[in-house]
Each structure stands twice: as structure tokens, then as C-alpha cells.
Scaffold this active site. Sequence first.
Site, short mmCIF file in Angstrom:
data_model
loop_
_atom_site.label_atom_id
_atom_site.label_comp_id
_atom_site.label_asym_id
_atom_site.label_seq_id
_atom_site.Cartn_x
_atom_site.Cartn_y
_atom_site.Cartn_z
N GLU A 1 -35.60 42.34 -33.02
CA GLU A 1 -35.70 43.76 -32.94
C GLU A 1 -37.07 44.01 -33.41
O GLU A 1 -37.63 43.51 -34.42
CB GLU A 1 -34.85 44.78 -33.90
CG GLU A 1 -35.08 45.91 -33.60
CD GLU A 1 -34.01 46.93 -34.48
OE1 GLU A 1 -33.57 48.00 -33.76
OE2 GLU A 1 -33.68 46.61 -35.45
N ALA B 1 -32.19 44.30 -43.55
CA ALA B 1 -31.26 43.79 -42.73
C ALA B 1 -31.49 43.94 -41.38
O ALA B 1 -32.46 44.72 -40.99
CB ALA B 1 -29.92 44.30 -43.24
N MET B 2 -30.66 43.37 -40.36
CA MET B 2 -30.91 43.45 -38.91
C MET B 2 -29.48 43.35 -38.26
O MET B 2 -28.72 42.41 -38.82
CB MET B 2 -31.69 42.52 -38.42
CG MET B 2 -31.65 42.48 -36.86
SD MET B 2 -32.11 44.10 -36.23
CE MET B 2 -31.49 43.94 -34.50
N GLU B 3 -29.15 44.31 -37.45
CA GLU B 3 -27.63 44.65 -37.13
C GLU B 3 -27.15 43.77 -35.93
O GLU B 3 -26.51 44.08 -35.12
CB GLU B 3 -27.43 46.07 -36.73
CG GLU B 3 -28.21 46.73 -35.56
CD GLU B 3 -29.71 47.18 -35.95
OE1 GLU B 3 -30.04 47.85 -35.11
OE2 GLU B 3 -30.12 46.94 -36.95
N HIS C 1 -24.73 50.32 -43.62
CA HIS C 1 -25.54 50.95 -42.48
C HIS C 1 -25.47 50.02 -41.37
O HIS C 1 -25.28 50.32 -40.21
CB HIS C 1 -26.93 50.74 -43.11
CG HIS C 1 -28.12 51.23 -42.13
ND1 HIS C 1 -28.74 52.43 -42.16
CD2 HIS C 1 -28.66 50.49 -41.41
CE1 HIS C 1 -29.68 52.48 -41.28
NE2 HIS C 1 -29.80 51.21 -40.74
N GLU C 2 -25.64 48.76 -41.86
CA GLU C 2 -25.61 47.77 -40.68
C GLU C 2 -24.15 47.55 -39.83
O GLU C 2 -24.07 47.39 -38.77
CB GLU C 2 -26.10 46.24 -41.02
CG GLU C 2 -27.12 46.42 -42.00
CD GLU C 2 -28.63 46.74 -41.13
OE1 GLU C 2 -28.30 46.59 -39.67
OE2 GLU C 2 -29.35 47.37 -41.71
N HIS D 1 -24.10 50.17 -37.22
CA HIS D 1 -24.64 49.87 -35.94
C HIS D 1 -23.74 49.19 -35.10
O HIS D 1 -24.33 49.25 -33.97
CB HIS D 1 -25.87 48.96 -36.35
CG HIS D 1 -27.05 49.85 -36.66
ND1 HIS D 1 -27.71 50.79 -36.08
CD2 HIS D 1 -28.10 49.69 -37.90
CE1 HIS D 1 -28.89 51.17 -36.53
NE2 HIS D 1 -29.01 50.48 -37.48
N GLU E 1 -30.87 54.64 -35.79
CA GLU E 1 -31.19 54.43 -37.14
C GLU E 1 -30.90 55.81 -38.04
O GLU E 1 -30.29 55.69 -38.89
CB GLU E 1 -32.71 54.21 -37.14
CG GLU E 1 -32.89 52.70 -36.79
CD GLU E 1 -32.22 51.48 -37.47
OE1 GLU E 1 -31.61 51.62 -38.30
OE2 GLU E 1 -32.55 50.52 -36.58
#
Length: 857
Positions: free
Chosen positions: A135, A285-287, A322-323, A326, A345
Site C-alpha cells: 500500500e 501495521a498493514m491490513e 483497527h487492522e 479493515h 481508514e
Amino acid sequence: MSTSNQTLPPHFDPLHYAIELDCCDIQNNVFHGTVSINFRVNEPSNKVFLNLRDLKLLSSAIEEENGLLIEPDSIKYDEVTDVAILTFVEEIHEEFTLKVVYQGAVQTNMTGFYKSEYPSPQDGTTKAMYSTQFEATDARKAFPCVDEPARKATFDVQITASSELTVLSNMPLKTSLELDNGITTVHKFRTSPKMSTYLVAWALGEFEYIERLTDKCIYPCENGDSRDVQKLPVRVYAAKGKSQLGEFALEVATKVIDYYSGLFDIPYPLPKLDLLCVEAYSHNAMENFSLITFRPTALLLETSVDASNPLSLQKIAYVVSHEIAHQWFGNLVTMKWWDELWLNEGFATWIGYYAVNEMFPEWDVPSLVMCKSHEVALELDSLKESHPVRVTVKNAKDIDQLFDTISYLKGCSLLEMVSEFLGADKFIRGVAQYLKRNAFSNATMDDLLGSVGEVCEIDLVARLSNWILKTGYPLLVVEETHDNVIRLSQKSSSSGSDSCKWWIPLMTSKALTIGKSELWDSSMSFTEPNKLMHFNANGYGFYRVDYKSKALLFEICRNIDALSSRGKLALIHDVKATASTEVLLEVLTYFLEIQDPYDYYVWAAILATCSELLLVFGQLSHFYRETESFISLIVETQLEAALSFLKNPDSILASSSDKRRALKAQFYEQILLAAGKVSNERVVTQCELLNDKKCSSITRQIVLSVILSQPNTSPKTFDDVVDQLKTATLAKKESLLGILGKARNPILFGKIFGLIFQAEPMDVQFLAEAMGSNPDIRLDLWQFIKDNYTRICDRIGSNPTVLERFVRFSLSNMVGSSLKLEIEHFFADKDVTTFDRALRQTLEKIEKSTSYADANA
């Protein structure tokens, strides 16, 4: 190509990618790949457009059903747009498969397919793991693709690697085959559902994992039969020797999956979920769909839950929530284009906090959201250099800059405001309808607001359009005319905001006689016999209130104990933004009468406000002295209890009967740090005594912060703390860098600046944030940046996010017209394309602080 947003022509849509990676030479930072892309034809053409960057094309051809290969007549590549154009002799009229063989470079800047080096927890030797961060537009660094969120496709991933490595991807492993007498293994993963390229992920490393199943049996089995359900397997993967540190995150993950599945009435959409700790990571982090990657401090606890800093627990609980949000909001349903990033987001931020509040009500999450999200967004959105929530995006560099406070926190705040106005249950039912209607597809703002409005029987598009499409927010002006007549009017938050009428949900402390508490017009008047009229009473409205009537304002102050925690926070920040320093300090004195250790966020806001005043006013200003005196007064009333906590933090933290003990501990920590800021003799002396003793990590952090923030800190003391960096865990490094950056003794400044080149690039932000909020070092820091800018860029500039944060954190708190002009001139001939918006915002913040100081001189 589209000139408005650099999207590729719509002639062909990808339906399926088959990605085969050979990672056997990965230790030399090289990998080899083959991707076969099955395309649907929307409009015949002889040109195929692909996104790629840092890839060497070795061959490409269209594969026909009979096995014949048709090679392109020519290939052109544009380095500016990352677009390769494959031109064929004849137009393509029917569905086809394009096969591309290529070679790629393993990145080292935490983007694309990249390497993380780390010391082994077991024997200290240097190890490497490999993972992806695609991303927003970095999937093209790992495989040629149509790298746009709306061009969803299914994916098959196959990776050949050394057999000693664990290999992960979005989907569960389908088959594995050992080759070369077991030296290498081919890993084939199950076919994914339709998803965007930026959500594809894989990872290789010497991993271990811990596993837990969800409690509820509502998830489809791997065979895809929705009639056959199972408990979802959830794993935390980490480098060998560290997986057990993910127990808390794993517990949160399994709970929140069940919670969201019930809340949205949609089961978790994939048959497994992995949470992977990546050792080098510039983000939290990344989802990635079902392979979420995390910075270590956002996933792993270094001590037991009982012994951990409450902030560490809160960070992990929130980031995990949060992740995982997503996976529904962003992955299952994705925005059509990056101009509506907030749909991903903003919602994940809001519902992430909502879930944490459900799991940990003792943390006072609504107040946490007010401080960490709502107020941060209001501050940035008051600038002319802010931007709308939905914003035009022209190229990849524009996209990268959208991952900011507005997309995340203003988006969250607007959803929070609407949820409070409509009622959370109704609002979430509307969200669930939106998700079901658009599952495995793409959607827009109108789709979301339309679904929620339909369920709640309200025109939400009309109410929210200006909030999303315009920069800024309204300022609600409250005046008292005569005979208890109250007049409300609205104006824009800044001179740069577009002129418009906002829909304002008033949400007062009492029911009004005016019917629905909404303001649609420029102004309105009404009569209220009761003068206790607190507008936006719990701070859920995304606007400021300016009490022109001092009688109304101080009536609220006299009844301040009747306000909620969020109500107190709203009052503090409204007055700070709209009134003089004199009025602000007078309002703050009312809080001294109601000090409650469990009201941590209120006192954190008060002390942060005082710190901001010390940054704005020079030491010769009477407001500087007044503010220091006020801090001393706050400290003095709590000194005995705070010192008792310093000597024995377990007296509070070990009290299992006190569910809200974390708030109390954080309150006393704030009091002690404030005492250090004003050099309270008793606190400084006690910290010096404790510095030579073995104490808890929480006490140690307070002790070091207080000692290093004194004007006479010795070089030896400073060097002793720097030495701790060499063996510190990542969480401790983040803390230590923040402490070192607050040192006030000028003879230490050179040593502090040297840390910019010693710390890992991903950690420099913690040092920069501390230096930027340190009034004693700011001018020396600016001189150092000017003298060493090229060297700084060489050290941290390969990752645009890291450089952007460094510039913003270092310079945003500067004050002075001449200084602003100097900074402006310095960057005039620099390449700032990756952080130009942040730089403009920084310059405007300096201008705003300077105007405030001049107006209150």
C-alpha cells in the site's frame, strides 16, 4: 492513461493473477518471478498497459489456448508514471492471458518486497526476514500488475524458497513440494477471493507461531462450503523466540473477529488469519487480506500483561482491532479510488476504538479518542493547508501523502459524530447493509451514506457532503443578547476554508426548546431560562464552540464537576482555540478544584496545553512564568501521592480490585513528568536516588525522563542512557529516543543530533518528535538540519514516510516570522515532492503560533 489520476486505460480488466516467485537467491537481494494475468476485454486494443517499478522484464507474451505465444511488437516504459506499454501487431478482441517473466530487487527501505535484518533472540546472530508492504502503489515493485484498487482480481501465489524458511501468503497453504533433496520447497497457496493488488502479501523467514481458535463457529471452512462452518484459526507469527510475546494480541484478535462478525452480520471472509511481526517497519501495521503485518511494538508485549505499561496494551489492542476491521471495511469492500481513502481508514479508526471500548471499558476509550483522534484532526483541519476528506489524487506521490490525519482521524471523527447523532446501533446496521451490498467489490462515499441514511431514514448525504468535500469545519459562535436570548451563528474554522453553510448537530448538555438540535442556517436564536448551556457537551461534534458570552462560559466552569470527561476535554480545547491566554488560564484554574486521578485524559490535556504555551512564549514572557507557576500548583496538590507511586508503582498497578488502575497510574506519571519540567526539587531528588536502584520499567522511564529534562544534566548521565540503546528492545528504544530528545543542557545537543545517524531510520521519528517539542533545543536543531540536510536525506530519505515525519516533527513547533521565512527559503530549491503538503502545513503552524504569541504578548 487518465490525466486526472493516472489510472490505466479500461480496455482490459484483470480477472486472475498466477504469481510464481523463485526466492532461492534472495540472500543476494534478488528474486525471479513469472506472472500470468488473465484479462477480460472491455474494448479491443493492441496495447496492454501494466504498472511496474524496479523490475527487469525478461520476456512477455500472450498465451493462446493452443499454446502459441504472441510477443509484443514493442515495449515502452515511462519511469515517471511506472507504466509499461506492450504494443501488439493486432488488436485483442477476446479474453486472453499475458505471461511476463521478470527479475526483481529485494528492497531495503520498507516498501515493496523487502528485507528486515534483526538480531536473533536466541543467539544474537544477524537474521533476515522478507515481507511485503504494497500500500498504496508498491505491488508494482514485486510483480507487473494493474495496480489500482478498483481493478480487483483473484490470485494464485506460488513461492519457491529455502526449506528452512516458513512461507506465508494471504491464503492457506494448498500444497508443498520439496526439491533438490529437500534443500528447497515449492509452496502453493489456495486461490484468493477477488481483492485489490495492494492487499496481496507474502512473507518468508525463520518464523514460529502461537495459535488460538475463535469462540464462535460461524466461519466457512477451507473447502469454501458456507454450509460447513468452523472456528477460525488465528495465529501470531514472529521470529523464533518471540512468538509467545504475542499472547495479548492473539487474545484481542480472536475476540474482535467474533465481535465484528456479529456486529456486521457477516462472517470473517477468509478461512484463516495470520498476524505477522515484521522486524523493520515504518508503519504500525498493514491490513493485507488475512496476512496482517505489524511493527513489533504494535503486536508484541515485552513483559506480562500485568507488568506492562498501559500505553503498550492500549496500542496493541487498538492497532489489532483497527487492522482486523479493515478485513471487512477496506478488503471485503474497497474504495474505488484513493480519493476516498477515508472510507477505509476513517472507518477502521472509528470502529477499532469502538471495539476496544467494548473489550476494555475501564480504559476510558471515549476520552482517549477525543485526545488522540478528534482534537488532533481539529487542529490540523484549522489550517488553510489542510485538505478535504475526499480529495483529488493525481499520482502515486499524492497518494502516499493522503495517509494522514485527515483521512484517518477526521474521517473517524465524522463517523463518530454521525454515530452519536443517529445512535450507534442504527448507524452500524446501515454500515452492515453497505458491506453486504458491496462485498468483494468497490464502493464510494455515496454508497456508504446512502445505506446508512436508508436504514436510519435520514438524508445523510445532504448533512455530510460539506463535511467531506470541503476543507475545515464550522466555528459555532454562542452569544447572549437580552432576556436570556441565546444567539447561535456559524463561521468557517479558518480563512482558507471554503465559505459554506454546515449542518451542525448541537448535542447540548440539556434538551433545547428548539426541537431537533440541529443548525442548518447561518444563525438562529432561542430563549433558555437556564444559563448552563454547554454546546457539543460530550465533544462528539467535529467543530469548535466560541463562547462570546463570558457569563455562559464561566457558568459552565462553575459547574465543571457536572461535565463528562469528554465534556471537560471539549471545553479546554474550545477555549484554547478561541480565547486569549488570559481567559484560558482562568478557565483552567477551575479544574484545580476537581482533581480526580481517574480523569487522566483531562489532566493530560491540561498539562499538554501548558507545554504548548511554554513552546509559544519565550522565557521572558509573563505568560511563560504564569504557566510554569500553574504547572507547579497542579504538581504540588498531588505531590505526595505521585511520589508514593514513583517509589512503588505496584501499589496502584497491582491492585486487581481497581479496574481503572491504569488511568490512575497514567495520571501520576503525568504529574511526575510535569514536575520534572518545572524542576520540582523533591521529584528531581527522588529520581536521582532511584536512578541507581533496580526498579520497574515504568518507574525507570519516569526517572530517566525527569533527570534528562533538567538544565544541568551531565554528559555522563546522557551517555549512560545512550549506552542502553545498544541492547534495548524496540519498545525501549522508542522510549529512550523520546527521553534523549528532551535533554535541555546545551552541551548535550551535539550528542543528540548524532543519534539521527545512529538510530534505525524507522525509529528516528521518536527522536524528532521529542526534539521538536523541546523549547531549549529547537533553534540548534534547525541549524543542524540546515548544515546536514543532505546527510540526513542520505540516512533516512529512501523511505518518504520517514523523511516526512522527521521534517514535520522537527519543525512544526517553531515560532517566529523570520524563522518561518528562513525555513521557506531553505526548502525552496529542495526536492520536497514526497512531503510538500506536510511542509506547507508546518509553515502555516509556525505562522499560526507566531500570530498567537504576538496577539497575547
